[in-house]
Design an enzyme around this catalytic site. Structure first.
Site, PDB file in Angstrom:
ATOM      1  N   HIS A 113     -24.483  -5.707 -19.327  1.00  0.00           N
ATOM      2  CA  HIS A 113     -23.635  -5.544 -20.506  1.00  0.00           C
ATOM      3  C   HIS A 113     -24.264  -6.370 -21.611  1.00  0.00           C
ATOM      4  O   HIS A 113     -25.270  -7.046 -21.388  1.00  0.00           O
ATOM      5  CB  HIS A 113     -22.189  -5.957 -20.222  1.00  0.00           C
ATOM      6  CG  HIS A 113     -22.018  -7.391 -19.828  1.00  0.00           C
ATOM      7  ND1 HIS A 113     -22.549  -7.925 -18.677  1.00  0.00           N
ATOM      8  CD2 HIS A 113     -21.377  -8.427 -20.445  1.00  0.00           C
ATOM      9  CE1 HIS A 113     -22.241  -9.201 -18.588  1.00  0.00           C
ATOM     10  NE2 HIS A 113     -21.534  -9.543 -19.651  1.00  0.00           N
ATOM     11  N   HIS A 115     -23.034  -8.900 -23.620  1.00  0.00           N
ATOM     12  CA  HIS A 115     -22.560 -10.222 -24.035  1.00  0.00           C
ATOM     13  C   HIS A 115     -23.762 -11.112 -24.352  1.00  0.00           C
ATOM     14  O   HIS A 115     -24.827 -10.996 -23.735  1.00  0.00           O
ATOM     15  CB  HIS A 115     -21.706 -10.861 -22.929  1.00  0.00           C
ATOM     16  CG  HIS A 115     -20.258 -10.493 -23.028  1.00  0.00           C
ATOM     17  ND1 HIS A 115     -19.397 -10.570 -21.955  1.00  0.00           N
ATOM     18  CD2 HIS A 115     -19.514 -10.056 -24.083  1.00  0.00           C
ATOM     19  CE1 HIS A 115     -18.179 -10.196 -22.344  1.00  0.00           C
ATOM     20  NE2 HIS A 115     -18.234  -9.883 -23.627  1.00  0.00           N
ATOM     21  N   ASP A 117     -24.785 -14.106 -23.783  1.00  0.00           N
ATOM     22  CA  ASP A 117     -25.539 -14.896 -22.796  1.00  0.00           C
ATOM     23  C   ASP A 117     -26.460 -14.035 -21.947  1.00  0.00           C
ATOM     24  O   ASP A 117     -27.385 -14.556 -21.318  1.00  0.00           O
ATOM     25  CB  ASP A 117     -24.594 -15.718 -21.909  1.00  0.00           C
ATOM     26  CG  ASP A 117     -23.468 -14.902 -21.306  1.00  0.00           C
ATOM     27  OD1 ASP A 117     -22.949 -14.006 -22.001  1.00  0.00           O
ATOM     28  OD2 ASP A 117     -23.095 -15.160 -20.148  1.00  0.00           O
ATOM     29  N   HIS A 118     -26.248 -12.728 -21.954  1.00  0.00           N
ATOM     30  CA  HIS A 118     -27.088 -11.838 -21.148  1.00  0.00           C
ATOM     31  C   HIS A 118     -28.268 -11.265 -21.934  1.00  0.00           C
ATOM     32  O   HIS A 118     -29.149 -10.644 -21.346  1.00  0.00           O
ATOM     33  CB  HIS A 118     -26.241 -10.697 -20.572  1.00  0.00           C
ATOM     34  CG  HIS A 118     -25.248 -11.170 -19.560  1.00  0.00           C
ATOM     35  ND1 HIS A 118     -25.364 -10.921 -18.210  1.00  0.00           N
ATOM     36  CD2 HIS A 118     -24.124 -11.924 -19.711  1.00  0.00           C
ATOM     37  CE1 HIS A 118     -24.354 -11.485 -17.567  1.00  0.00           C
ATOM     38  NE2 HIS A 118     -23.587 -12.100 -18.456  1.00  0.00           N
ATOM     39  N   HIS A 211     -15.056  -5.672 -16.471  1.00  0.00           N
ATOM     40  CA  HIS A 211     -15.318  -6.832 -17.329  1.00  0.00           C
ATOM     41  C   HIS A 211     -14.607  -6.599 -18.660  1.00  0.00           C
ATOM     42  O   HIS A 211     -15.224  -6.559 -19.721  1.00  0.00           O
ATOM     43  CB  HIS A 211     -16.826  -6.999 -17.519  1.00  0.00           C
ATOM     44  CG  HIS A 211     -17.235  -8.318 -18.103  1.00  0.00           C
ATOM     45  ND1 HIS A 211     -16.574  -9.495 -17.859  1.00  0.00           N
ATOM     46  CD2 HIS A 211     -18.276  -8.651 -18.929  1.00  0.00           C
ATOM     47  CE1 HIS A 211     -17.175 -10.487 -18.493  1.00  0.00           C
ATOM     48  NE2 HIS A 211     -18.208 -10.004 -19.162  1.00  0.00           N
ATOM     49  N   ASP A 234     -21.261  -9.232 -14.752  1.00  0.00           N
ATOM     50  CA  ASP A 234     -20.005  -9.980 -14.883  1.00  0.00           C
ATOM     51  C   ASP A 234     -18.851  -9.069 -14.487  1.00  0.00           C
ATOM     52  O   ASP A 234     -18.704  -7.967 -15.029  1.00  0.00           O
ATOM     53  CB  ASP A 234     -19.804 -10.435 -16.334  1.00  0.00           C
ATOM     54  CG  ASP A 234     -20.701 -11.601 -16.703  1.00  0.00           C
ATOM     55  OD1 ASP A 234     -21.505 -12.030 -15.849  1.00  0.00           O
ATOM     56  OD2 ASP A 234     -20.598 -12.081 -17.848  1.00  0.00           O
TER      57      ASP A 234
HETATM   58 ZN   LIG Z   1     -19.960 -11.072 -19.882  1.00  0.00          ZN
END
Ligand SMILES: [Zn+2]
Length: 266
Positions: A113, A115, A117-118, A211, A234
């Site tokens: 996904h 987000h 941090d990814h 998620h 996640d």
């Molecule tokens: Zn996430």
């Protein structure tokens, strides 16, 4: 004695001056870059090209909060010589470098996904895999929005990319490899999978995980010959991990670490 010390001091100054001048010479810069890339990134590299091997390496197990001990989400999977990352969290390339992973072998990233941090290590990954000898565009796979991630990152680093080619030459920075391509897909329902790649003995499929509020958050299953690994991305506890991963050899599942929780609640 004083004369010797003075001579020694003078020699040191001359040496420092020569190094300082040398570092400004493009040919010496190229030499140092090439040596640096070779010795730091590829010294005693782990062989990811074995046509019969499947390798799993954790290059980041952190989350969105800065953590001195963990890079952001990043897992490397090599299967039959094909090398991918699952997500490209911040600090992932540093971990790969510490592990002597030849980053030029990485051909693409499978995003669970989008987000922050990814995805936030993508710029460093694109540059370091390029400097490491990648000859084709880095390819991103993931939910809708991944095209914008590719084009936006390319645009953000356009000045840098041009300067790398101008400075170090096309032998080190192959121009055709500076591009970042993207393939997005939608998994139609929780009951279905999407085949992302199916070539030879390698098959990569994606499925939905929970998620919320993200509509498109994916887990991945990678099958190679008689081996398999499943990634949750996640998610909360999700029956799809059982449905699509119960017979896998290895399952990589998200957990929420106490460091993150304590940071969140203060
Ligand atoms: Zn996430």
């Amino acid at each position: 004695m004083k004369r010797v010390l003075l001579f020694g001091g003078g020699a040191t100054l001359v040496l420092v001056a020569l190094v300082a001048i040398g570092l400004r010479v493009p040919a010496i810069q190229d030499f140092l870059l090439e040596r640096g890339v070779t010795s730091v990134i590829a010294a005693e590299p782990i062989d990811l090209t074995d046509p019969d091997s499947m390798t799993l390496i954790f290059c980041g197990t952190g989350g969105p909060f800065p953590d001195p001990d963990r890079a952001g989400p990043c897992t490397l999977v090599a299967a039959g010589g094909r090398v991918f990352l699952i997500d490209s969290g911040s600090g992932g390339p540093q971990r790969l470098q510490q592990l002597r992973i030849p980053m030029g072998d990485i051909e693409g990233v499978l995003y669970t996904h989008l987000h922050s941090d990814h995805i936030s290590g993508l710029g460093d990954l694109a540059l370091n895999s390029w400097a490491g000898g990648r000859k084709e565009p880095l390819t991103l796979y993931g939910p809708p929005g991944v095209e914008g991630l590719a084009s936006g990152t390319f645009d953000a680093f356009a000045v840098d990319s041009k300067s790398r080619i101008d400075h170090h030459g096309e032998d080190i920075f192959a121009p055709q490899a500076q591009a970042i391509s993207a393939t997005s897909f939608v998994v139609p329902s929780r009951d279905e999978t999407v085949t992302v790649i199916e070539e030879g003995d390698l098959k990569i499929t994606a499925f939905k995980v929970d998620h919320v509020p993200l509509e498109n958050a994916y887990g991945y299953r990678i099958d190679f010959k008689d081996r398999s690994v499943v990634f949750s991305g996640d998610t909360v506890r999700d029956q799809n991990m059982v449905r699509f991963g119960s017979d896998a050899d290895v399952m990589v599942h998200e957990v929420m670490g106490m460091t993150n929780i304590n940071t969140f609640i203060g």
